[in-house]
Write an enzyme that holds these catalytic residues in place. Structure first.
Site, PDB file in Angstrom:
ATOM      1  N   LYS A   1     123.350  42.601  12.791  1.00  0.00           N
ATOM      2  CA  LYS A   1     123.781  43.703  11.916  1.00  0.00           C
ATOM      3  C   LYS A   1     124.436  43.172  10.647  1.00  0.00           C
ATOM      4  O   LYS A   1     124.268  43.746   9.573  1.00  0.00           O
ATOM      5  CB  LYS A   1     124.721  44.650  12.668  1.00  0.00           C
TER       6      LYS A   1
ATOM      7  N   LYS B   1     113.467  45.386  18.501  1.00  0.00           N
ATOM      8  CA  LYS B   1     113.924  46.550  19.263  1.00  0.00           C
ATOM      9  C   LYS B   1     113.835  47.819  18.415  1.00  0.00           C
ATOM     10  O   LYS B   1     114.164  47.777  17.219  1.00  0.00           O
ATOM     11  CB  LYS B   1     115.386  46.300  19.657  1.00  0.00           C
TER      12      LYS B   1
ATOM     13  N   LYS C   1     117.771  52.999  15.424  1.00  0.00           N
ATOM     14  CA  LYS C   1     117.996  54.132  14.510  1.00  0.00           C
ATOM     15  C   LYS C   1     118.027  53.669  13.067  1.00  0.00           C
ATOM     16  O   LYS C   1     117.623  54.368  12.168  1.00  0.00           O
ATOM     17  CB  LYS C   1     119.361  54.788  14.779  1.00  0.00           C
TER      18      LYS C   1
HETATM   19  N1  AQP Z   1     115.194  50.285  21.739  1.00  0.00           N
HETATM   20  C1  AQP Z   1     115.964  50.633  22.752  1.00  0.00           C
HETATM   21  N2  AQP Z   1     115.481  50.651  24.021  1.00  0.00           N
HETATM   22  C2  AQP Z   1     116.259  51.023  25.059  1.00  0.00           C
HETATM   23  N3  AQP Z   1     117.552  51.405  24.912  1.00  0.00           N
HETATM   24  C3  AQP Z   1     118.070  51.405  23.674  1.00  0.00           C
HETATM   25  N4  AQP Z   1     119.278  51.738  23.187  1.00  0.00           N
HETATM   26  C4  AQP Z   1     119.296  51.577  21.847  1.00  0.00           C
HETATM   27  N5  AQP Z   1     118.106  51.142  21.427  1.00  0.00           N
HETATM   28  C5  AQP Z   1     117.311  51.029  22.538  1.00  0.00           C
HETATM   29  C6  AQP Z   1     120.383  52.212  24.011  1.00  0.00           C
HETATM   30  O1  AQP Z   1     120.823  53.455  23.476  1.00  0.00           O
HETATM   31  C7  AQP Z   1     122.229  53.566  23.699  1.00  0.00           C
HETATM   32  C8  AQP Z   1     122.917  53.968  22.441  1.00  0.00           C
HETATM   33  O2  AQP Z   1     122.843  52.942  21.489  1.00  0.00           O
HETATM   34  P1  AQP Z   1     123.897  52.909  20.287  1.00  0.00           P
HETATM   35  O3  AQP Z   1     123.873  54.171  19.564  1.00  0.00           O
HETATM   36  O4  AQP Z   1     125.215  52.480  20.802  1.00  0.00           O
HETATM   37  O5  AQP Z   1     123.419  51.785  19.333  1.00  0.00           O
HETATM   38  P2  AQP Z   1     122.408  50.642  19.443  1.00  0.00           P
HETATM   39  O6  AQP Z   1     122.341  50.056  20.815  1.00  0.00           O
HETATM   40  O7  AQP Z   1     122.702  49.669  18.349  1.00  0.00           O
HETATM   41  O8  AQP Z   1     121.093  51.516  19.169  1.00  0.00           O
HETATM   42  P3  AQP Z   1     120.240  51.647  17.879  1.00  0.00           P
HETATM   43  O9  AQP Z   1     119.279  52.724  18.104  1.00  0.00           O
HETATM   44  O10 AQP Z   1     119.681  50.295  17.539  1.00  0.00           O
HETATM   45  O11 AQP Z   1     121.254  52.135  16.764  1.00  0.00           O
HETATM   46  P4  AQP Z   1     121.730  51.462  15.413  1.00  0.00           P
HETATM   47  O12 AQP Z   1     120.484  51.224  14.627  1.00  0.00           O
HETATM   48  O13 AQP Z   1     122.636  52.485  14.818  1.00  0.00           O
HETATM   49  O14 AQP Z   1     122.416  50.201  15.782  1.00  0.00           O
HETATM   50  C9  AQP Z   1     122.704  52.242  24.266  1.00  0.00           C
HETATM   51  O15 AQP Z   1     122.838  52.348  25.681  1.00  0.00           O
HETATM   52  C10 AQP Z   1     121.588  51.300  23.917  1.00  0.00           C
HETATM   53  O16 AQP Z   1     121.486  50.208  24.827  1.00  0.00           O
END
Ligand code: AQP
Length: 329
Positions: free
Chosen positions: A112, A193, A196
């Site tokens: 990040k 992965k 968002k």
């Molecule tokens: N690609 C993924 N596959 C399976 N699980 C996922 N999670 C996130 N991406 C995947 C799970 O969703 C939950 C919430 O995640 P978060 O909002 O805490 O942030 P993150 O893990 O960093 O998810 P993102 O989508 O990648 O968000 P941004 O881009 O904002 O950082 C967690 O349980 C995570 O494991």
């Protein structure tokens, strides 16, 4: 008394099928086996810049998505992190017992930080705030996707370090990963992965995407130069599509193999798209019903925060006593 489960999602953009399959779907499955707390972690979202108006509306949208997934707010507390100040208070106290070396090993921080012009200290401290979220409620189980496994290990290390310095205080939580769908990959780049915050229009299927958009994104997903599914040599793009289908359908491995072996990629994509749409259509209908009820979401979030605050406050008080801080009698 039932053990407690805690998990959260950042309101940092459009929730996608990775968030659903990695987290929300499993929250719903286990919610009645535990005392469940599901949190919109808005203080995590602001570790990178969020447009304030957009953030405010994403917080409510995320709460509505929790409920549309099937979280039962009469049983599970649904709350916003910043509504319970004890999250921030415990985070500071845990910061003081967390070695910086542990934080500098976090791979999500490195990934990040690379995308930011200026890296705020909050992004570095993020895993300690996450540890505080979980330990505050003495949660035994934390259902998350695979990308959060390293942060969960750190949470366990912080709990154990605190317990050894100050005596038994925290429950050391277990990570619960789904068997299928723990890491959904980007449709445009199956080596990354699904996230968002990834900008590409064809990267993620958002939970609120209309059926036409879902079809288009999945039909354009990156595969490889083979014409059809070969289970002895699956490329990452095809494997990702099969995983998405399996996670939504609940099919067993054998059923997946006999159905998809030898299927042309074009047909595979059509079947994956229809499987995703058939799950998201009723989900989206529930979402629109929830957001059209004036005041309903605010009521759920207020009730959630009120229910969990006494647990959070008593943990902070215990931690302060253990550390020798002043607690008025
Ligand atoms: N690609 C993924 N596959 C399976 N699980 C996922 N999670 C996130 N991406 C995947 C799970 O969703 C939950 C919430 O995640 P978060 O909002 O805490 O942030 P993150 O893990 O960093 O998810 P993102 O989508 O990648 O968000 P941004 O881009 O904002 O950082 C967690 O349980 C995570 O494991």
């Amino acid at each position: 008394m039932k053990a407690r489960v805690f998990s959260g999602v950042q309101p940092s953009g459009n929730l996608h099928i990775g968030n659903y399959l990695g987290a929300l779907k499993n929250w719903v499955i286990i919610q009645h086996d535990y005392e469940s707390i599901y949190c919109i972690v808005d203080m995590h979202a602001v570790t990178v810049y969020q447009q304030p108006e957009e953030l405010r509306s994403k917080i409510l949208e995320t709460a509505a998505l929790f409920l549309a997934s099937g979280i039962d707010p009469k049983h599970s507390a649904v709350m916003v992190q910043s509504s319970v100040p004890a999250h921030a208070e415990l985070a500071w106290l845990l910061t003081c017992v967390t070695p910086m070396g542990w934080l500098s090993r976090m791979t999500q921080f490195k990934a990040k930080a690379e995308k930011q012009e200026t890296v705020g200290d909050g992004l570095f401290q993020y895993p300690v705030l996450m540890a505080a979220d979980i330990l505050l409620y003495q949660a035994a189980i934390v259902p998350v996707g695979d990308d959060q496994a390293q942060h969960l290990e750190l949470t366990r290390d912080v709990a154990q370090r605190f317990n050894s310095l100050y005596g038994d205080t925290f429950v050391v939580p277990e990570t619960k990963l789904p068997t299928v769908g723990a890491r959904v990959m980007g449709l445009d780049d199956p080596l990354k992965k699904m996230s968002k915050s990834e900008p590409g229009a064809g990267h993620a299927v958002a939970l609120l995407d209309p059926p036409g958009v879902i079809r288009k994104k999945i039909l354009r997903a990156t595969t490889d130069s083979q014409p059809a599914v070969d289970y002895s040599a699956l490329g990452p793009g095809v494997e990702n599509l099969l995983n998405i289908f399996q996670a939504f359908s609940g099919w067993a491995d054998g059923q997946m193999q006999s159905h998809f072996s030898g299927m042309r990629y074009g047909d595979l994509k059509k079947q994956v798209a229809e499987m995703v749409i058939s799950h998201l259509e009723p989900f989206q209908k529930r979402y629109h019903e929830i957001v059209s009820e004036p005041g309903y979401l605010d009521g759920v979030l207020r009730d959630g925060a009120a229910r969990v605050s006494p647990i959070a406050n008593s943990t902070v008080e215990l931690v302060k006593r253990r550390m020798g801080l002043y607690v008025p009698s």
